[in-house]
Design an enzyme around this catalytic site. Structure first.
Site, PDB file in Angstrom:
ATOM      1  N   HIS A  45       6.877  94.643 -67.756  1.00 20.62           N
ATOM      2  CA  HIS A  45       7.935  93.752 -68.208  1.00 20.62           C
ATOM      3  C   HIS A  45       7.383  92.853 -69.318  1.00 20.62           C
ATOM      4  O   HIS A  45       6.171  92.778 -69.526  1.00 20.62           O
ATOM      5  CB  HIS A  45       8.457  92.922 -67.045  1.00 20.62           C
ATOM      6  CG  HIS A  45       9.312  93.705 -66.102  1.00 20.62           C
ATOM      7  ND1 HIS A  45      10.011  93.117 -65.070  1.00 20.62           N
ATOM      8  CD2 HIS A  45       9.594  95.035 -66.030  1.00 20.62           C
ATOM      9  CE1 HIS A  45      10.696  94.041 -64.407  1.00 20.62           C
ATOM     10  NE2 HIS A  45      10.445  95.214 -64.969  1.00 20.62           N
ATOM     11  N   GLU A  47       6.988  89.680 -69.695  1.00 20.47           N
ATOM     12  CA  GLU A  47       6.056  88.631 -69.289  1.00 20.47           C
ATOM     13  C   GLU A  47       4.654  89.206 -69.073  1.00 20.47           C
ATOM     14  O   GLU A  47       3.652  88.643 -69.535  1.00 20.47           O
ATOM     15  CB  GLU A  47       6.535  87.948 -68.013  1.00 20.47           C
ATOM     16  CG  GLU A  47       7.882  87.250 -68.150  1.00 20.47           C
ATOM     17  CD  GLU A  47       9.068  88.127 -67.812  1.00 20.47           C
ATOM     18  OE1 GLU A  47      10.082  87.585 -67.347  1.00 20.47           O
ATOM     19  OE2 GLU A  47       8.994  89.365 -68.016  1.00 20.47           O
ATOM     20  N   CYS A  93      12.297  88.058 -63.510  1.00 13.77           N
ATOM     21  CA  CYS A  93      12.806  88.695 -62.294  1.00 13.77           C
ATOM     22  C   CYS A  93      12.081  88.142 -61.070  1.00 13.77           C
ATOM     23  O   CYS A  93      10.941  87.692 -61.148  1.00 13.77           O
ATOM     24  CB  CYS A  93      12.641  90.213 -62.384  1.00 13.77           C
ATOM     25  SG  CYS A  93      10.926  90.782 -62.473  1.00 13.77           S
ATOM     26  N   CYS A 102       7.983  89.108 -61.891  1.00 10.25           N
ATOM     27  CA  CYS A 102       7.395  88.329 -62.992  1.00 10.25           C
ATOM     28  C   CYS A 102       7.301  86.847 -62.631  1.00 10.25           C
ATOM     29  O   CYS A 102       6.419  86.142 -63.125  1.00 10.25           O
ATOM     30  CB  CYS A 102       8.222  88.512 -64.253  1.00 10.25           C
ATOM     31  SG  CYS A 102       8.135  90.191 -64.919  1.00 10.25           S
TER      32      CYS A 102
END
Length: 323
Positions: A45, A47, A93, A102
């Site tokens: 993701h 991040e 998320c 994350c």
């Protein structure tokens, strides 16, 4: 946030079925440490990608599995980003899917502040902002919220129904016929998109004149199924379009077939646009910087820009119907 948005738009539609997301990390003095993004489903993701880029640890590059990268970082770099801020176009998320949450990563890395653009609307993943607040991290929300919501608008659509968009390449003066128009870099991007879509719709005349393959060969990807809209079935069946393994090719004089598909791209000119303009969710224009003689794209249809980005010599324009 602008920089995070710019990075995320580079991968628009390529993250299907996930949203395109960007992230940026700055230190206590607001020096940029990294810019990251989510590039495709199953990959890190945004991040995590930004954290990996900021750490610049060669050992991480050797780890293939995303979950293993996450675990390695948590084990070896706890509180590494104390005092730092991370900007994220979408609320982190708060659940474990193909990759871990994350929100937990941000907490364990010791970030002082999180700046969020769009609020997570997926019921499975929401709650990241509240989790971070409860962990003592400063959370700022709603920064460039409209622009961040524009970024995830395809995701919000295909999460609830099929997503259909119209793609066209044209010259600076709007000519779209007469052979190849866009650059190799733009065509490569289109092939990346074809690798993700389920169905590609094209007009019968384009097949007869251009004899296209309509696959994803430039990126080694899969070939989507094809719907040829035509009232006549007088095609040369020995052209490459009909010979791609594993592909279904339909020849129809109506749009019923698109109801069976989830992620649909329409490639064409004036006729197809007039046929689809009332049902498209987004329009994608590749505009090349030269004047060309030929058939000009024309329509009476009010649209608004979502984003415009440079792609080598071409511009990519993302639009939707103006409300």
């Amino acid at each position: 946030m602008k920089l995070a948005l710019h990075e995320a738009w580079k991968y628009q539609l390529l993250t299907y079925p996930n949203p395109a997301v960007g992230a940026l990390i700055v230190d206590q003095n607001f020096k940029i440490l990294s810019i990251g993004s989510h590039k495709r489903a199953g990959d890190a993701h945004a991040e995590l990608d930004a954290v990996i880029r900021a750490l610049d640890d060669k050992k991480i590059d050797k780890i293939q599995d995303t979950n293993s990268k996450y675990n390695y970082i948590v084990e070896n770099y706890k509180d590494h980003f104390k005092g730092c801020t991370i900007y994220v176009t979408l609320e982190p998320c708060n659940h474990k899917g193909k990759t871990p949450a994350c929100s937990i990563l941000i907490e364990k890395m010791g970030f002082r502040r999180v700046v969020i653009g769009a609020t997570e609307q997926n019921s499975v993943a929401l709650g990241g902002g509240e989790y971070l607040k409860s962990s003592g991290i400063e959370v700022v929300t709603g920064v460039m919220e409209k622009e961040c919501n524009d970024l995830i608008s395809p995701f919000l659509t295909w999460s609830n129904k099929s997503f259909l968009f119209f793609k066209i390449a044209m010259s600076l003066n709007g000519v779209y016929d007469g052979g190849i128009i866009s650059s190799y870099r733009s065509r490569e991007y289109v092939h990346k998109i074809r690798d993700k879509i389920d169905l590609l719709v094209i007009g019968g005349e384009s097949v007869r004149v251009d004899r296209p393959i309509l696959d994803s060969r430039l990126v080694g990807g899969k070939a989507p199924d094809i719907l040829i809209l035509s009232k006549r079935d007088d095609f040369e069946k020995d052209i490459p379009l009909f010979k791609v393994n594993g592909r279904k090719v339909y020849i129809e004089d109506n749009l019923d077939k698109i109801k069976e598909y989830k992620f649909i791209m329409v490639e064409g000119g004036n006729r197809l646009f007039e046929l689809f303009k009332d049902i498209i969710d987004m329009m994608l224009i590749f505009r090349s910087p030269y004047i060309k003689d030929g058939k000009v794209f024309r329509s009476d249809f009010k649209m608004e820009y979502l984003y415009t980005q440079n792609n080598g010599i071409d511009n990519i324009e993302w639009l939707k119907e103006s409300s």
